[in-house]
Write a protein that holds these residues in place. Sequence first.
Motif, PDB file in Angstrom:
ATOM      1  N   ARG A 118       0.854  -1.194   0.000  1.00 16.35           N
ATOM      2  CA  ARG A 118       0.000   0.000   0.000  1.00 16.35           C
ATOM      3  C   ARG A 118       0.885   1.237   0.000  1.00 16.35           C
ATOM      4  NH1 ARG A 118      -5.104  -1.116   2.175  1.00 16.35           N
ATOM      5  NH2 ARG A 118      -5.602   1.079   1.785  1.00 16.35           N
ATOM      6  N   MET A 119       0.327   2.361  -0.387  1.00 18.22           N
ATOM      7  CA  MET A 119       1.133   3.574  -0.485  1.00 18.22           C
ATOM      8  C   MET A 119       1.665   4.024   0.873  1.00 18.22           C
ATOM      9  SD  MET A 119      -0.773   5.692  -3.547  1.00 18.22           S
ATOM     10  CE  MET A 119       0.545   6.907  -3.691  1.00 18.22           C
ATOM     11  N   LYS A 120       0.953   3.707   1.939  1.00 21.19           N
ATOM     12  CA  LYS A 120       1.427   4.067   3.279  1.00 21.19           C
ATOM     13  C   LYS A 120       2.685   3.282   3.656  1.00 21.19           C
ATOM     14  CE  LYS A 120      -1.613   0.741   5.635  1.00 21.19           C
ATOM     15  NZ  LYS A 120      -0.532  -0.208   5.958  1.00 21.19           N
ATOM     16  N   ASP A 121       2.939   2.175   2.947  1.00 21.52           N
ATOM     17  CA  ASP A 121       4.112   1.342   3.234  1.00 21.52           C
ATOM     18  C   ASP A 121       5.370   1.824   2.514  1.00 21.52           C
ATOM     19  OD1 ASP A 121       2.466  -0.395   4.727  1.00 21.52           O
ATOM     20  OD2 ASP A 121       1.867  -1.445   2.901  1.00 21.52           O
ATOM     21  N   ILE A 122       5.223   2.799   1.633  1.00 30.16           N
ATOM     22  CA  ILE A 122       6.378   3.299   0.873  1.00 30.16           C
ATOM     23  C   ILE A 122       7.300   4.094   1.789  1.00 30.16           C
ATOM     24  CG2 ILE A 122       7.109   4.858  -0.972  1.00 30.16           C
ATOM     25  CD1 ILE A 122       4.542   4.128  -2.466  1.00 30.16           C
ATOM     26  N   ASP A 123       8.563   3.762   1.734  1.00 26.49           N
ATOM     27  CA  ASP A 123       9.572   4.448   2.549  1.00 26.49           C
ATOM     28  C   ASP A 123      10.021   5.720   1.826  1.00 26.49           C
ATOM     29  OD1 ASP A 123      11.669   5.268   4.105  1.00 26.49           O
ATOM     30  OD2 ASP A 123      12.999   3.593   3.574  1.00 26.49           O
ATOM     31  N   PRO A 124       9.698   6.919   2.390  1.00 25.65           N
ATOM     32  CA  PRO A 124      10.053   8.166   1.723  1.00 25.65           C
ATOM     33  C   PRO A 124      11.436   8.695   2.107  1.00 25.65           C
ATOM     34  CG  PRO A 124       8.666   8.633   3.597  1.00 25.65           C
ATOM     35  CD  PRO A 124       8.883   7.145   3.583  1.00 25.65           C
ATOM     36  N   SER A 125      12.147   7.955   2.962  1.00 29.48           N
ATOM     37  CA  SER A 125      13.429   8.472   3.469  1.00 29.48           C
ATOM     38  C   SER A 125      14.544   8.402   2.428  1.00 29.48           C
ATOM     39  CB  SER A 125      13.850   7.692   4.722  1.00 29.48           C
ATOM     40  OG  SER A 125      14.069   6.321   4.407  1.00 29.48           O
ATOM     41  N   ASP A 126      14.380   7.550   1.422  1.00 27.34           N
ATOM     42  CA  ASP A 126      15.379   7.420   0.362  1.00 27.34           C
ATOM     43  C   ASP A 126      15.147   8.531  -0.664  1.00 27.34           C
ATOM     44  OD1 ASP A 126      17.034   6.747  -1.721  1.00 27.34           O
ATOM     45  OD2 ASP A 126      16.428   4.644  -1.816  1.00 27.34           O
ATOM     46  N   LYS A 127      16.044   9.497  -0.713  1.00 26.81           N
ATOM     47  CA  LYS A 127      15.879  10.644  -1.604  1.00 26.81           C
ATOM     48  C   LYS A 127      15.847  10.238  -3.076  1.00 26.81           C
ATOM     49  CE  LYS A 127      17.948  13.995   1.563  1.00 26.81           C
ATOM     50  NZ  LYS A 127      19.037  14.999   1.774  1.00 26.81           N
ATOM     51  N   ASN A 128      16.463   9.111  -3.400  1.00 23.25           N
ATOM     52  CA  ASN A 128      16.469   8.645  -4.790  1.00 23.25           C
ATOM     53  C   ASN A 128      15.068   8.278  -5.285  1.00 23.25           C
ATOM     54  OD1 ASN A 128      19.341   8.767  -5.129  1.00 23.25           O
ATOM     55  ND2 ASN A 128      19.508   6.889  -3.924  1.00 23.25           N
ATOM     56  N   ARG A 129      14.150   8.067  -4.327  1.00 21.71           N
ATOM     57  CA  ARG A 129      12.795   7.648  -4.673  1.00 21.71           C
ATOM     58  C   ARG A 129      11.816   8.820  -4.804  1.00 21.71           C
ATOM     59  NH1 ARG A 129      10.610   2.779  -1.148  1.00 21.71           N
ATOM     60  NH2 ARG A 129      11.386   1.089  -2.445  1.00 21.71           N
ATOM     61  N   LEU A 130      12.224   9.999  -4.410  1.00 22.77           N
ATOM     62  CA  LEU A 130      11.275  11.095  -4.271  1.00 22.77           C
ATOM     63  C   LEU A 130      10.553  11.443  -5.571  1.00 22.77           C
ATOM     64  CD1 LEU A 130      13.072  13.493  -1.756  1.00 22.77           C
ATOM     65  CD2 LEU A 130      11.275  11.797  -1.330  1.00 22.77           C
ATOM     66  N   ASP A 131      11.272  11.484  -6.696  1.00 20.41           N
ATOM     67  CA  ASP A 131      10.631  11.810  -7.974  1.00 20.41           C
ATOM     68  C   ASP A 131       9.573  10.771  -8.335  1.00 20.41           C
ATOM     69  OD1 ASP A 131      12.083  14.093  -8.295  1.00 20.41           O
ATOM     70  OD2 ASP A 131      13.568  13.211  -9.655  1.00 20.41           O
ATOM     71  N   VAL A 132       9.887   9.514  -8.072  1.00 21.87           N
ATOM     72  CA  VAL A 132       8.935   8.442  -8.370  1.00 21.87           C
ATOM     73  C   VAL A 132       7.712   8.548  -7.458  1.00 21.87           C
ATOM     74  CG1 VAL A 132       8.589   5.948  -8.475  1.00 21.87           C
ATOM     75  CG2 VAL A 132      10.794   6.919  -9.151  1.00 21.87           C
ATOM     76  N   ILE A 133       7.945   8.793  -6.175  1.00 26.65           N
ATOM     77  CA  ILE A 133       6.835   8.907  -5.220  1.00 26.65           C
ATOM     78  C   ILE A 133       5.914  10.072  -5.598  1.00 26.65           C
ATOM     79  CG2 ILE A 133       6.231   9.402  -2.820  1.00 26.65           C
ATOM     80  CD1 ILE A 133       8.832   7.926  -2.015  1.00 26.65           C
TER      81      ILE A 133
END
Length: 296
Positions: A118-133
């Motif tokens: 689920r989207m609540k399970d996505i880890d936002p701490s990895d800056k490399n993922r921010l554009d995708v999130i």
Amino acid sequence: MEQVKMTLSEKIDKELESNLQKSMEDKDFCTLVKRLKISKNLAKKNNSQLQDTCSELKNCSTCKGLFMCKNRVSGHVLYPSVEEESIKFIYTPCKYQKLQDKAEAEKMDSLNELKHARMKDIDPSDKNRLDVIRWLKTYYDKYEKVNTLKGLYLHGSFGSGKTFLIAALLNELEIKKNAQIEIVYFPELLRNMKEDFSLVEDKLKYLQNVDILLLDDIGAENVTVWGRDEILGTILQYRMNNKLTTFFTSNLNIQELETHLSITKNSEDKVKSRRIIERIKQLTDDLELISENRRK
């Protein structure tokens, strides 16, 4: 009469002896026989298959991946196993096949986890993922049942969580917005269809029409003309014409995927590969995710 039989037997043995002598002039053949400690008698009887092994090993020496495999069974070598005074020839997986088998086993394990992402399970701490999130959040906010939004071609490093991120979005859409979704591990799809052609028509029609489709790990499959043109091309053409959202994950960027799709076992077809790539570009935005391997 017995003398005739002996003469015939001697003639056959002489021919086998001559054939073996010619084969032993090949350095690779000679090395194989010596390394496996194959007796002269066994080598004579199995000369032809040993030559096949040498030929396949030579193919492997210049091979850069399964897409280039020239052997009879893709990703395998017909290799001898010596047991006393007999030889068994077994199709042994090459290093590329072993890597693919390992990756597919890991992928099948991870697919069970993806059902609950689920989207609540996505880890936002990895800056490399921010554009995708951000992209996923924007898609979720804009999604409506009559949906003509572009999907995403998400490529990048192995194990970076590409499939998990998209699966989290799709599961959220299914639960909260009643979207019809389908997540398909692409190499497995092709293998299942090839093993049972009775599945092809119904499966193809379903994948053409489902609201939102994720083709996971495209580029990991063994390329065939049938899989590329009849299956992938047919699905993408229909979905492009009907503006149906399609997602892709891959370890290859779009240029690498084009090269991958242009090479089959028997030919190189850049024009048809280009057609597939153009359909993908029409259907998706392109983002890269380079991050740590989360499967360790």
